[in-house]
Each structure stands twice: as structure tokens, then as C-alpha cells.
Design a protein around this motif. Structure first.
Motif, mmCIF file in Angstrom:
data_model
loop_
_atom_site.group_PDB
_atom_site.id
_atom_site.type_symbol
_atom_site.label_atom_id
_atom_site.label_comp_id
_atom_site.label_asym_id
_atom_site.label_seq_id
_atom_site.Cartn_x
_atom_site.Cartn_y
_atom_site.Cartn_z
ATOM 1 N N THR A 190 6.777 -10.794 -0.947
ATOM 2 C CA THR A 190 8.079 -10.210 -0.691
ATOM 3 C C THR A 190 8.078 -8.757 -1.106
ATOM 4 O O THR A 190 7.390 -8.362 -2.035
ATOM 5 C CB THR A 190 9.176 -10.968 -1.460
ATOM 6 N N ALA A 191 8.865 -7.973 -0.423
ATOM 7 C CA ALA A 191 8.941 -6.549 -0.750
ATOM 8 C C ALA A 191 9.879 -6.349 -1.933
ATOM 9 O O ALA A 191 10.818 -7.099 -2.134
ATOM 10 C CB ALA A 191 9.459 -5.770 0.453
ATOM 11 N N ASN A 192 9.575 -5.345 -2.738
ATOM 12 C CA ASN A 192 10.481 -4.968 -3.814
ATOM 13 C C ASN A 192 10.464 -3.454 -3.953
ATOM 14 O O ASN A 192 9.750 -2.764 -3.257
ATOM 15 C CB ASN A 192 10.137 -5.682 -5.123
ATOM 16 N N ASP A 193 11.256 -2.951 -4.883
ATOM 17 C CA ASP A 193 11.350 -1.509 -5.044
ATOM 18 C C ASP A 193 10.461 -0.965 -6.143
ATOM 19 O O ASP A 193 10.536 0.200 -6.468
ATOM 20 C CB ASP A 193 12.807 -1.118 -5.352
ATOM 21 N N SER A 194 9.603 -1.787 -6.750
ATOM 22 C CA SER A 194 8.813 -1.319 -7.881
ATOM 23 C C SER A 194 7.553 -0.569 -7.469
ATOM 24 O O SER A 194 6.987 0.152 -8.265
ATOM 25 C CB SER A 194 8.427 -2.496 -8.790
ATOM 26 N N GLY A 195 7.104 -0.733 -6.233
ATOM 27 C CA GLY A 195 5.880 -0.075 -5.795
ATOM 28 C C GLY A 195 6.170 1.287 -5.211
ATOM 29 O O GLY A 195 7.308 1.642 -4.921
ATOM 30 N N PRO A 196 5.121 2.091 -5.047
ATOM 31 C CA PRO A 196 5.320 3.409 -4.463
ATOM 32 C C PRO A 196 5.705 3.275 -2.997
ATOM 33 O O PRO A 196 5.302 2.351 -2.322
ATOM 34 C CB PRO A 196 3.955 4.075 -4.611
ATOM 35 N N GLU A 197 6.503 4.183 -2.537
ATOM 36 C CA GLU A 197 6.864 4.190 -1.134
ATOM 37 C C GLU A 197 5.913 5.114 -0.398
ATOM 38 O O GLU A 197 5.547 6.167 -0.905
ATOM 39 C CB GLU A 197 8.293 4.686 -0.957
ATOM 40 N N PHE A 198 5.508 4.696 0.771
ATOM 41 C CA PHE A 198 4.654 5.553 1.583
ATOM 42 C C PHE A 198 5.376 5.805 2.885
ATOM 43 O O PHE A 198 5.791 4.885 3.569
ATOM 44 C CB PHE A 198 3.293 4.909 1.844
ATOM 45 N N GLY B 22 -2.297 1.874 -11.230
ATOM 46 C CA GLY B 22 -2.915 1.591 -12.523
ATOM 47 C C GLY B 22 -4.104 0.655 -12.389
ATOM 48 O O GLY B 22 -4.333 0.037 -11.352
ATOM 49 N N ALA B 23 -4.864 0.566 -13.468
ATOM 50 C CA ALA B 23 -6.057 -0.294 -13.484
ATOM 51 C C ALA B 23 -5.647 -1.745 -13.288
ATOM 52 O O ALA B 23 -4.591 -2.176 -13.743
ATOM 53 C CB ALA B 23 -6.805 -0.131 -14.806
ATOM 54 N N GLY B 24 -6.485 -2.472 -12.613
ATOM 55 C CA GLY B 24 -6.239 -3.894 -12.399
ATOM 56 C C GLY B 24 -5.400 -4.209 -11.176
ATOM 57 O O GLY B 24 -5.181 -5.362 -10.862
ATOM 58 N N ARG B 25 -4.947 -3.200 -10.479
ATOM 59 C CA ARG B 25 -4.127 -3.434 -9.291
ATOM 60 C C ARG B 25 -4.987 -3.981 -8.163
ATOM 61 O O ARG B 25 -6.139 -3.604 -7.992
ATOM 62 C CB ARG B 25 -3.479 -2.143 -8.828
ATOM 63 N N THR B 26 -4.403 -4.870 -7.377
ATOM 64 C CA THR B 26 -5.070 -5.405 -6.202
ATOM 65 C C THR B 26 -4.368 -4.890 -4.959
ATOM 66 O O THR B 26 -3.146 -4.960 -4.857
ATOM 67 C CB THR B 26 -5.049 -6.947 -6.202
ATOM 68 N N VAL B 27 -5.154 -4.362 -4.032
ATOM 69 C CA VAL B 27 -4.642 -3.918 -2.744
ATOM 70 C C VAL B 27 -5.411 -4.689 -1.670
ATOM 71 O O VAL B 27 -6.637 -4.676 -1.648
ATOM 72 C CB VAL B 27 -4.821 -2.397 -2.550
ATOM 73 N N GLU C 145 6.061 -8.910 -6.725
ATOM 74 C CA GLU C 145 6.543 -8.691 -8.083
ATOM 75 C C GLU C 145 5.411 -8.386 -9.069
ATOM 76 O O GLU C 145 5.609 -7.708 -10.071
ATOM 77 C CB GLU C 145 7.330 -9.914 -8.576
ATOM 78 N N ALA C 146 4.223 -8.879 -8.806
ATOM 79 C CA ALA C 146 3.080 -8.669 -9.700
ATOM 80 C C ALA C 146 2.403 -7.314 -9.466
ATOM 81 O O ALA C 146 1.451 -6.977 -10.160
ATOM 82 C CB ALA C 146 2.066 -9.802 -9.529
ATOM 83 N N GLY C 147 2.856 -6.572 -8.478
ATOM 84 C CA GLY C 147 2.261 -5.273 -8.206
ATOM 85 C C GLY C 147 1.154 -5.304 -7.179
ATOM 86 O O GLY C 147 0.576 -4.274 -6.845
ATOM 87 N N GLU C 148 0.827 -6.503 -6.657
ATOM 88 C CA GLU C 148 -0.182 -6.578 -5.612
ATOM 89 C C GLU C 148 0.414 -6.015 -4.330
ATOM 90 O O GLU C 148 1.561 -6.294 -3.994
ATOM 91 C CB GLU C 148 -0.635 -8.015 -5.386
ATOM 92 N N ALA C 149 -0.365 -5.207 -3.636
ATOM 93 C CA ALA C 149 0.100 -4.582 -2.397
ATOM 94 C C ALA C 149 -0.699 -5.113 -1.223
ATOM 95 O O ALA C 149 -1.921 -5.253 -1.307
ATOM 96 C CB ALA C 149 -0.039 -3.069 -2.483
ATOM 97 N N VAL C 150 -0.007 -5.403 -0.136
ATOM 98 C CA VAL C 150 -0.648 -5.767 1.119
ATOM 99 C C VAL C 150 -0.337 -4.658 2.111
ATOM 100 O O VAL C 150 0.828 -4.318 2.326
ATOM 101 C CB VAL C 150 -0.158 -7.126 1.657
ATOM 102 N N VAL C 151 -1.395 -4.088 2.675
ATOM 103 C CA VAL C 151 -1.264 -3.022 3.664
ATOM 104 C C VAL C 151 -1.613 -3.630 5.019
ATOM 105 O O VAL C 151 -2.751 -4.026 5.244
ATOM 106 C CB VAL C 151 -2.209 -1.840 3.336
#
Length: 123
Positions: A2-10, A59-64, A27-33
Motif C-alpha cells: 500500500t502507498a503511504n506518505d513516508s517515502g520520498p516522492e518522485f 537509508g541502509a537496509g532498504r529494499t527496492v 509501511e516498512a519502507g520497502e519500495a516497489v518501482v
């Protein structure tokens, strides 16, 4: 996811050509592009900028996860952009995974080192 507002906007530039890039963060900061269209020399800056921004701000540990199921064409410029993003992820202590790759793209990716591929159902 689900989308949230905590990640950077592109925000893509107004003329993004034949490529569409959508970012969804959970919510965990994982991003799907999600990438759709042609990933070639003309459109590479759009995806490269998006991945660079996500990896630099996460940050370190992020999954994209980059879902390439919607790509219709990937040239050497696209391969180089993905390879550079994988290197940047390693340098940042993050992970870049590719999903939704066609059989042909998987064969090409094996020529490059350092890619992690995940099943498409993950995205």
C-alpha cells in the motif's frame, strides 16, 4: 503493498517519453518501482533518477524492488542503469531486486553481475 506518505516522492519530468515509472512504498519502507514501456537510452534518466533518489533517501537496509513486467524493450542503456543502481544499493547497504523479468531479459541480466531477481508475485 500500500502507498503511504513516508517515502520520498518522485515526480517525473514532463516529457518522460515512452516510459512510465510508478513508486509504491509500504509501511516498512520497502519500495516497489513499477516500470512500463521502453527502457532505452532516451528514457533511462527517468528510471535512474527515481532509483537514485529512493536509494539515497532510504537509508541502509532498504529494499527496492523494480518490477519490469511492463517493459516492452530494454537496451544496453537500460541494462547499464539497472547495473549502476544495483551497485549503488550495495554501496548504501540496501538491496535492489528485479521482478517480472522476461526470459530474454533474464538471459541478458546473467551477462551482468550483481542482480537479485525475485518472483513476480512479490510485487
Amino acid at each position: 503493498m500500500t502507498a503511504n506518505d513516508s517515502g520520498p516522492e518522485f515526480h517525473p519530468p514532463p516529457m518522460s517519453g515512452l516510459l512510465d515509472v510508478e513508486v509504491v512504498c509500504d509501511e516498512a519502507g520497502e519500495a516497489v518501482v513499477v516500470v512500463q514501456g521502453e527502457l532505452d537510452r532516451a528514457s533511462v534518466p527517468l528510471l535512474a533518477g527515481c532509483l537514485r533518489e529512493l536509494l539515497n533517501t532510504g537509508g541502509a537496509g532498504r529494499t527496492v524492488v523494480v518490477n519490469l513486467a511492463g517493459t516492452t524493450f530494454v537496451d544496453v542503456g537500460g541494462m547499464c542503469a539497472l547495473s549502476e543502481a544495483a551497485g549503488l544499493a550495495r554501496d548504501r547497504g540496501s538491496r535492489l531486486h528485479l521482478a517480472g523479468c522476461s526470459t530474454r531479459l533474464v538471459r541478458l541480466l546473467h551477462l551482468f553481475d550483481g542482480f537479485d531477481m525475485v518472483p513476480s508475485d512479490r510485487t
